[in-house]
Design an enzyme around this catalytic site. Sequence first.
Site, PDB file in Angstrom:
ATOM      1  N   GLU A  34      16.363  -1.731 -11.043  1.00 51.26           N
ATOM      2  CA  GLU A  34      15.152  -1.097 -11.553  1.00 51.26           C
ATOM      3  C   GLU A  34      15.373  -0.686 -13.005  1.00 51.26           C
ATOM      4  O   GLU A  34      16.372  -0.061 -13.321  1.00 51.26           O
ATOM      5  CB  GLU A  34      14.800   0.128 -10.693  1.00 51.26           C
ATOM      6  CG  GLU A  34      13.750   1.059 -11.261  1.00 51.26           C
ATOM      7  CD  GLU A  34      12.432   0.379 -11.623  1.00 51.26           C
ATOM      8  OE1 GLU A  34      11.924  -0.422 -10.827  1.00 51.26           O
ATOM      9  OE2 GLU A  34      11.915   0.658 -12.745  1.00 51.26           O
ATOM     10  N   ALA A  49      -4.498   4.794  -3.550  1.00 44.92           N
ATOM     11  CA  ALA A  49      -3.864   5.386  -2.360  1.00 44.92           C
ATOM     12  C   ALA A  49      -4.608   5.064  -1.072  1.00 44.92           C
ATOM     13  O   ALA A  49      -4.577   5.829  -0.122  1.00 44.92           O
ATOM     14  CB  ALA A  49      -3.701   6.905  -2.527  1.00 44.92           C
ATOM     15  N   HIS A  52      -6.404  -0.251   3.109  1.00 46.98           N
ATOM     16  CA  HIS A  52      -7.649  -0.994   3.322  1.00 46.98           C
ATOM     17  C   HIS A  52      -7.700  -1.635   4.713  1.00 46.98           C
ATOM     18  O   HIS A  52      -6.673  -2.028   5.261  1.00 46.98           O
ATOM     19  CB  HIS A  52      -7.788  -2.094   2.264  1.00 46.98           C
ATOM     20  CG  HIS A  52      -7.968  -1.553   0.879  1.00 46.98           C
ATOM     21  ND1 HIS A  52      -9.151  -1.009   0.461  1.00 46.98           N
ATOM     22  CD2 HIS A  52      -7.106  -1.447  -0.156  1.00 46.98           C
ATOM     23  CE1 HIS A  52      -9.012  -0.600  -0.805  1.00 46.98           C
ATOM     24  NE2 HIS A  52      -7.773  -0.851  -1.202  1.00 46.98           N
ATOM     25  N   SER A 341      -4.377  -5.058  -5.537  1.00 48.96           N
ATOM     26  CA  SER A 341      -5.040  -4.597  -4.320  1.00 48.96           C
ATOM     27  C   SER A 341      -5.345  -5.783  -3.412  1.00 48.96           C
ATOM     28  O   SER A 341      -5.780  -6.818  -3.907  1.00 48.96           O
ATOM     29  CB  SER A 341      -6.338  -3.881  -4.679  1.00 48.96           C
ATOM     30  OG  SER A 341      -6.936  -3.385  -3.512  1.00 48.96           O
TER      31      SER A 341
END
Lengths: 479, 420
Positions: A34, A49, A52, A341
Amino acid sequence: MSRIYDVTVIGAGIVGMSILRELTRYRLNVCCLEKMEDVAEGASKANSAIVHAGYDPIEGTKKARFNVEGNNIFADICNELDVEYKMVGSLVVAFDDYEINVLEELLQRGKRNGVKGLEIKSQEWVFENEPNLSRNIKAALFAPYSGITNPYKLTVALFENAVQNGADIIFSFEVCKIEKDGDYFVVHSADSRFIKTRVLINCAGVYADEISKLAGAKLFKIYPRRGQYYILDKPDKMPVTRVIFQVPTEKGKGILVAPTVDGNVLIGPNSEYIDDKDDTATTQKGLDEVFEKAKKVLPSLSKRDVITTFSGIRATPDNHDFIIEEDENVENFINVAGIESPGLTSSVAIGRYIAEKVSSKLNAKRNLNFNPYREDIKRFLKLSDEERVRMIKLYPSFGNIVCRCELVSEYEILEAIKRGARTIDGIKRRTRAGMGRCQGGFCLPRVIGILSRELKIDKTKITKFGKNSYILTEKRWEE
Amino acid sequence: MEKYKVVVIGGGPAGLAAALESFKILDDKKVLIIERDKFLGGILNQCIHPGFGLHYFKEELTGPEYAHRFVEQVVENRIEYLTETHVIDITPEKEIVAVNKKGLKRIKADAIVLAMGCRERTRGAIITPGTRPAGIFTAGQAQRLINIEGYRIGKKAVIVGSGDIGLIMARRLTLEGIEVKAVVEIMPYSTGLRRNIVQCLDDFGIPLLLSHKVVKIHGKYRVEGVTIAKVDSQLQEIPATERFIECDTVLFSVGLIPENELSKKAGIVLDIKTGGPVVDNTFSTSQKGIFACGNVLHVHDLVDNVTLEAQIAGRYAAIYSQHPELFENNIHVNIVAKEGIRYVVPQKLNKNFVQPFVLRFRVDNFYKDAIVTVSNAGKVLVEYKKSILTPGEMESIEISQKILSQLDFSNDIVVSLQNI
């Protein structure tokens, strides 16, 4: 420094951490690289947050598959990792006949994707169940299995559990070169460290295209697409109890209004393609757009309640679907890219899928010591008075309130540091110190003090989120 | 459960003065102060600049000196106090739950004085676009880090907001060797005292940019600068007036908000305008036996006024603890802010205690040559002229015995303002 791993993940976002944790179910030497000093420093810390339901993605896409799979297992994962998850349900609201037709399309698509419980609800139902919504709403698509969670806390939890189960993570490791040495990839950092690994998984978020290029793998393009948000103060009574979406456009799911698991109200995001992959600035134009559109759904919104604004960046791929595949030409290099998303929802399912692929590829045996459970830091705010008394007896620091808005005790901050927080934002994401209505007005100096004392470094070395984000520039006298 | 006559929540200037006053009156001296910080004195401890006490002590003191005079008396009188103790709950029955490293305390009070002070509005609250790097502070944070902890917080700063705190911090940063590039004020006037503009900005050559706002914060890890722009009379950005100022620090001093989260838990009625409880002239809130004073009630510009107000709250809290029956059957006359007046405190007159009091209020805009009147049943009770009135400066009118004797109790008392 040279370490040798079976599998290495680049990027400690929610997808990277999900894969890392799932890999520790097998007897493999695994690692994550990272570039920042903490996990969840990219898209994972700044999104809606939302878990779905899965009616948005076009059937047959990877998005559709992993969304629905992810939604099915989300509650279990959050349960194992002690992360907030509330299945509050969602509504897509329609203002006219055209939009009602879109609801019908979404309903059919959702059914084809295997989403359960979808229903189109009448205006009357909407007002009865969400009385604060605009009276201009004509109908709504109800998805009972949509939920809300805490994306950065889930990332932290996945990280802690992966480390608990034997994974390594190397921070401040900015990948700048990838070579092949026999069966191994040699991955170099900008500051001349390197590791060797048999399998390399690219979870570099908005930078995944550049990592793929470094590995000599498939060329694709990730377009950074920014979304801006508001966080409102905890209301006495939530104005909405479900996630309220507007009818989606080609630009995405549009502006939503939603409760957060911590009791705030979240509104956003808009959608704009930007040039700079790191440009997480908010803009007046963007914020105005978000507020106006949100007010269309919830007329009572007031700017007086705003406590902060932020923006997050989606990693939008040029093919408009998740890129999840081993490279055709570079064996053992796996791209997990373009996870926009419903990436949060999909992350855990993607993690399982990749870990299964990789373990079978490497003929890895099951790790019989794998422990799926991780406990969150005990929060003062959430305990009963009896439990508080017991905790203070064990740990007097539990009785020392550091952040008054969110009632965060010194114990929680000490525990966050023990678990790897090194920065002000790291403490904030793990404990909520500084996330309340005064945004660290009182607790920032105290958190700096505790970090400095525990890490045994001068206060001038404490940063907000690593690199040059120093808060104090010079010591003037001894306290 | 421990029992006290009067429990004061907050050990800043309001809490200290209220506790001392309660203590003076009570025969049974059970008074307790609960303070969340390490020391008594509140935010005054970090206000090391002079200018405190001119009215109350008739001399110029620093914040810590002003606080010390009260702390000394608390210690001399052996008034009980708890530090590093956080009140997490108050009930309408006047039970208090407080927590510290020793455990959780439940305290029953006959009367409570709320003196929790206020918090600062933030960059987020005023919705300032841009990035979110290190180097963005509220004035209070900066004050604590510089004055108490002894650190420099940057090299070049821009200050947003020209109230007294912003002005004083401009001078403070300059004295610490931090270059203050500008003080940016969105309004066409400063809400700070004239003397502070002279002593904190003019004397150091710091520009005050009125009708300007920060429209963007720049910088990835640490602040690298701000873009400012002029605003019109609607406070909207005027196109093509943008200007970049290089700096590594932005200080926000953009207003204070009374901290009433506990008051809400006790079910106390709040005034939308002040952000604090609605009180009568005994400083009693809507919950019987719970009183409020200081910045938790409404934000003051002079600590001297906080002290005076807190003394009255402390006195009535003590009276309540001994004679709650005096507060039974309270009948109130409303005191109402009309044209030109943003708010008044107290908002009510208690008919059981028709005694002289000071009415404090703020105007809602900048006024030149205006008359303030207090009227009742269509009759002007008192009026006074002023050449300049600004929202930044708290005004006051004494409601004397003579005025009270003319009151028609079936009508509101109305405070309003007329331009001459």
